[in-house]
Scaffold this active site. Structure first.
Site, PDB file in Angstrom:
ATOM      1  N   HIS A  38      43.279 -27.559  38.553  1.00 15.10           N
ATOM      2  CA  HIS A  38      43.951 -26.541  37.743  1.00 15.10           C
ATOM      3  C   HIS A  38      44.548 -27.053  36.436  1.00 15.10           C
ATOM      4  O   HIS A  38      45.066 -26.264  35.646  1.00 15.10           O
ATOM      5  CB  HIS A  38      45.069 -25.867  38.555  1.00 15.10           C
ATOM      6  CG  HIS A  38      46.285 -26.728  38.719  1.00 15.10           C
ATOM      7  ND1 HIS A  38      46.348 -27.749  39.624  1.00 15.10           N
ATOM      8  CD2 HIS A  38      47.476 -26.727  38.078  1.00 15.10           C
ATOM      9  CE1 HIS A  38      47.526 -28.336  39.551  1.00 15.10           C
ATOM     10  NE2 HIS A  38      48.232 -27.746  38.613  1.00 15.10           N
TER      11      HIS A  38
HETATM   12  C1  UD1 Z   1      52.145 -24.576  36.738  1.00 18.54           C
HETATM   13  C2  UD1 Z   1      52.814 -25.889  36.316  1.00 18.54           C
HETATM   14  C3  UD1 Z   1      52.037 -27.069  36.879  1.00 18.54           C
HETATM   15  C4  UD1 Z   1      51.860 -26.937  38.384  1.00 18.54           C
HETATM   16  C5  UD1 Z   1      51.187 -25.600  38.677  1.00 18.54           C
HETATM   17  C6  UD1 Z   1      50.990 -25.409  40.170  1.00 18.54           C
HETATM   18  C7  UD1 Z   1      53.947 -25.780  34.122  1.00 18.54           C
HETATM   19  C8  UD1 Z   1      53.900 -26.261  32.726  1.00 18.54           C
HETATM   20  N1  UD1 Z   1      52.837 -26.022  34.872  1.00 18.54           N
HETATM   21  O1  UD1 Z   1      50.894 -24.520  36.106  1.00 18.54           O
HETATM   22  O2  UD1 Z   1      52.755 -28.257  36.614  1.00 18.54           O
HETATM   23  O3  UD1 Z   1      51.053 -28.005  38.855  1.00 18.54           O
HETATM   24  O4  UD1 Z   1      52.031 -24.558  38.159  1.00 18.54           O
HETATM   25  O5  UD1 Z   1      50.214 -24.285  40.442  1.00 18.54           O
HETATM   26  O6  UD1 Z   1      54.922 -25.209  34.530  1.00 18.54           O
HETATM   27  N2  UD1 Z   1      48.837 -16.962  37.577  1.00 18.54           N
HETATM   28  C9  UD1 Z   1      48.599 -15.977  38.517  1.00 18.54           C
HETATM   29  N3  UD1 Z   1      49.517 -15.781  39.506  1.00 18.54           N
HETATM   30  C10 UD1 Z   1      50.640 -16.528  39.591  1.00 18.54           C
HETATM   31  C11 UD1 Z   1      50.875 -17.512  38.627  1.00 18.54           C
HETATM   32  C12 UD1 Z   1      49.969 -17.724  37.636  1.00 18.54           C
HETATM   33  O7  UD1 Z   1      47.589 -15.284  38.482  1.00 18.54           O
HETATM   34  O8  UD1 Z   1      51.421 -16.289  40.541  1.00 18.54           O
HETATM   35  C13 UD1 Z   1      47.854 -17.206  36.525  1.00 18.54           C
HETATM   36  C14 UD1 Z   1      48.188 -16.523  35.239  1.00 18.54           C
HETATM   37  O9  UD1 Z   1      47.005 -16.026  34.723  1.00 18.54           O
HETATM   38  C15 UD1 Z   1      48.712 -17.644  34.365  1.00 18.54           C
HETATM   39  C16 UD1 Z   1      47.989 -18.868  34.899  1.00 18.54           C
HETATM   40  O10 UD1 Z   1      47.789 -18.607  36.288  1.00 18.54           O
HETATM   41  O11 UD1 Z   1      48.463 -17.430  33.021  1.00 18.54           O
HETATM   42  C17 UD1 Z   1      48.774 -20.134  34.730  1.00 18.54           C
HETATM   43  O12 UD1 Z   1      50.067 -20.044  35.359  1.00 18.54           O
HETATM   44  P1  UD1 Z   1      51.333 -20.886  34.803  1.00 18.54           P
HETATM   45  O13 UD1 Z   1      52.500 -20.732  35.692  1.00 18.54           O
HETATM   46  O14 UD1 Z   1      51.515 -20.618  33.376  1.00 18.54           O
HETATM   47  O15 UD1 Z   1      50.871 -22.396  34.888  1.00 18.54           O
HETATM   48  P2  UD1 Z   1      50.072 -23.149  36.016  1.00 18.54           P
HETATM   49  O16 UD1 Z   1      48.732 -23.470  35.457  1.00 18.54           O
HETATM   50  O17 UD1 Z   1      50.118 -22.445  37.337  1.00 18.54           O
END
Ligand code: UD1
Length: 356
Positions: A206
């Site tokens: 990821h």
């Molecule tokens: C975040 C953390 C990362 C951690 C990861 C675990 C930061 C900078 N990064 O990254 O260190 O390893 O979480 O998973 O904080 N989304 C969903 N549902 C959710 C959450 C996210 O669909 O419940 C999707 C959204 O489209 C979003 C994307 O995932 O844009 C990324 O989510 P985000 O929380 O921004 O960062 P992660 O890549 O999950």
């Protein structure tokens, strides 16, 4: 004594880290409020962890959701500051390196609330990772830094942080792992995931550096397809990864021997790791979990903030290159034991807090 504590969680790895500490803080008589920022909100990225790990529902949810880094961090600060105006704790405790970590520490420190960072001192020395920026900033700001290992302590000293603020307490992830081993052992992966023990590779992916660029993701897909020719791969895919595989037209390119499934619960994930022949990942926590469980781990990154996993010989940093394929298909387990990875980190943290 610091009695009123805000325990902050926002993203998947935070939920895992808070489980045992939260229960033990309550047992010790602290007045705890669990604050969920809402960074992760989908049921399989958030609720499932609360259920699996018996974490009581959060007292407050800031419901910030997904957005750009600045927007997400800013929203958390704005919403958390409102809470702090109403209900000022003696101590804010944060975990790890996600946007929720730095945002809440920044809001709290500016209101002169004491702050503590659990998993302090980790460094990948790669400032292109958003998590590395969050780690550095959080450690500089926090009053109390709870480091998982001696390398973390050294990193903090190099940053000029005085020893009075640093406490070597061990790895909190292992508290959750050892504390749930009975439940993990009860999961029948053969029925649930239709795999045989020791006969599949477990994959997670990821990191923005791996999944946000089409060429890089294409290289990884080709590499995985080569491995899948020799071993089935089970792949619980993060929403970011699914979105990009679809957006870049790469989802159809994945071999039929790669089973892409929705993100799975903590207990299922550890059960699957424990019985895999090898793990391919770019996660931080999984590098530690595989090391603890003695499962060979191949980390698709140029660096790691968890060097002890490489020194122990269970984890190898790799690029998606042909030369690693045989190693991955034919790898064998290796047992190791690391100081303070013993399930008692929460207790050591609580003893420190009682003295503050
Ligand atoms: C975040 C953390 C990362 C951690 C990861 C675990 C930061 C900078 N990064 O990254 O260190 O390893 O979480 O998973 O904080 N989304 C969903 N549902 C959710 C959450 C996210 O669909 O419940 C999707 C959204 O489209 C979003 C994307 O995932 O844009 C990324 O989510 P985000 O929380 O921004 O960062 P992660 O890549 O999950």
């Amino acid at each position: 004594m610091l009695n009123n504590i805000h325990l902050i969680v926002g993203a998947r790895p935070n939920f895992v880290k808070c489980a045992v500490l939260y229960a033990k803080l309550k047992e010790s008589g602290f007045n705890i409020k669990l604050i969920h920022t809402g960074q992760h909100y989908s049921s399989n990225m958030s609720d499932i962890f609360f259920n699996d790990l018996d974490i009581p529902r959060e007292d407050i949810n800031l419901n910030v959701g997904s957005s750009t880094h600045a927007e997400q961090t800013g929203r958390i600060m704005i919403e958390y500051e409102k809470i702090l105006f109403d209900d000022r704790p003696d101590l804010i405790m944060v975990f790890g390196d996600v946007n929720s970590t730095i945002a809440t520490v920044l809001a709290g420190a500016k209101l002169h609330v004491k702050t503590a960072h659990i998993e302090a001192g980790l460094r990948s020395n790669d400032r292109t990772m958003p998590e590395e920026i969050n780690r550095i900033a959080t450690d500089v700001i926090c009053d109390y830094l709870f480091a998982p290992g001696s390398d973390g302590v050294e990193n903090l000293r190099e940053q000029g942080i005085p020893d009075e603020r640093i406490f070597l307490v061990g790895n909190i992830m292992i508290d959750t792992l050892t504390g749930h081993m009975d439940k993990i052992a009860g999961i029948n992966i053969e029925n649930t995931y239709n795999v045989k023990k020791g006969e599949y590779v477990f994959l997670t992916l990821h990191r923005p550096s791996n999944v946000d660029n089409k060429d890089r993701l294409n290289d990884i897909v080709c590499f995985l397809n080569r491995i899948a020719a020799g071993s089935p791969i089970v792949f619980p895919a993060h929403p970011r990864t699914v979105k990009n595989l679809e957006g870049f037209g790469l989802k159809e390119e994945l071999s039929d021997n790669i089973r892409m499934i929705k993100p799975i619960s903590y207990l299922s994930s550890i059960a699957m790791i424990r019985s895999a022949s090898a793990v391919i990942t770019d996660s931080g926590g999984i590098q530690e979990e595989t090391t603890f469980l003695g499962v060979p781990c191949f980390t698709l990154r140029k660096n790691t903030e968890r060097p002890v996993t490489v020194e122990e010989g269970t984890n190898m940093l790799i690029e998606p290159e042909e030369k690693h394929i045989d190693d991955i298909i034919n790898s064998s387990p290796k047992q190791c034991s690391i100081k303070y990875w013993d399930g008692n980190t929460s207790e050591r943290i609580i003893s420190v807090i009682k003295e503050l």
